[in-house]
Design an enzyme around this catalytic site. Sequence first.
Site, mmCIF file in Angstrom:
data_model
loop_
_atom_site.group_PDB
_atom_site.id
_atom_site.type_symbol
_atom_site.label_atom_id
_atom_site.label_comp_id
_atom_site.label_asym_id
_atom_site.label_seq_id
_atom_site.Cartn_x
_atom_site.Cartn_y
_atom_site.Cartn_z
ATOM 1 N N TYR A 79 -5.564 -1.837 15.065
ATOM 2 C CA TYR A 79 -6.018 -3.202 14.837
ATOM 3 C C TYR A 79 -7.129 -3.626 15.796
ATOM 4 C CZ TYR A 79 -2.247 -4.081 11.516
ATOM 5 O OH TYR A 79 -1.426 -4.057 10.418
ATOM 6 N N LYS B 236 5.455 7.695 16.678
ATOM 7 C CA LYS B 236 5.221 8.902 15.882
ATOM 8 C C LYS B 236 4.691 9.998 16.806
ATOM 9 C CE LYS B 236 5.159 10.980 11.821
ATOM 10 N NZ LYS B 236 6.410 11.328 11.126
ATOM 11 N N ASP C 33 9.271 6.874 10.797
ATOM 12 C CA ASP C 33 9.751 7.083 9.428
ATOM 13 C C ASP C 33 11.266 7.222 9.386
ATOM 14 O OD1 ASP C 33 8.849 9.306 10.912
ATOM 15 O OD2 ASP C 33 8.885 10.610 9.164
ATOM 16 N N ASP D 296 3.778 -4.117 12.542
ATOM 17 C CA ASP D 296 3.429 -4.929 11.381
ATOM 18 C C ASP D 296 4.261 -4.507 10.174
ATOM 19 O OD1 ASP D 296 2.178 -6.701 9.707
ATOM 20 O OD2 ASP D 296 0.212 -5.757 9.800
#
Length: 339
Positions: free
Chosen positions: A124, A172, A205, A229
């Site tokens: 972002y 991740k 995930d 988000d």
Amino acid sequence: MSYTVTLIPGDGIGPEVSEATRRVVEATGVAIEWEIHEAGEAAIAKYGAPLPDHILDSIRRNKVGIKGPITTPVGKGFRSVNVGIRKALDLYANLRPAKVVPGVASRYENVDLVIVRENTECLYVGIEHDVIANEAAEAIRIITRRATERIVRFAFEYARTNGRKLVTAVHKANILKLTDGLFLRTAQEVAQQYPEIAFNDRIVDNLCMQLVQRPQEYDVLVLPNLFGDIVSDLCSGLVGGLGVTPGANMGDGIAVFEPVHGSAPKYTGLNKVNPTAMIRSGALMLRYLGETQAAQRIEDAVTRVIAEGKSVTYDLKARRDDPTAVGTREMADAIIAAL
């Protein structure tokens, strides 16, 4: 005490839910003077920019603001006003509680999650460019030790202050070994300074799957910007949707509160939409100001009205075409009466 608060009504349905929130907050008896400023599409027409400098000056001066949803054009047009406010004021912590409200349709019971999202970096930062026009584009993702340390510390301090027992760092790092690797290592280091609070980590995930299966196993989640988000919307879905989920953007001594949902332009002016998310954001604001009793009264009143199920908007009815559904103003009236 009295407070001066910057109020940005927003656009689309923003002015309607903002007015409902202002009325409910004032009904608690807390003395607030509102500085009202337009942002987004309305501000472009008046000032030539979606986020004029005088709005940022107002928030800096008052130290607290609350805003309605503002439309962000998709794939073109001006940059998100939400992102602009967060970056300009260094509101590095995005706080989004997701708690089941009795009477709101949900597949779960006793879900009580707090999502702490880093608000200033990751993808972002908006550093992107064409590599080959209309064929390939590239974005740069930035993770720093400084930003990670302060957001993880914010999560642990929130847990400590609010009696929370577990902080989970979400990442991740198995694939993004440098960026998310740095995020995870820094989170592990900060966690060692809070031995009284349990800490673990999850790959993003896998976390999403586990939240759907066993959301009760989690408490406070701390995440980089993009993951935060996405996961915060997932958690909103667990407790009934964006229409009931409040939000806050916090920095050092300054904060802006907002609902999580969008501006829903097609409902503009129809007195139809659910004001719960912004009203609960108003309660978060009062709690931030130290007006904890007033904040709790709002939360209790909202819960009472929704649980009764009579004076609620169409989306909170068992059938969305229920003719007994009330409008935005009328639901605010019911909450004020319940105070």
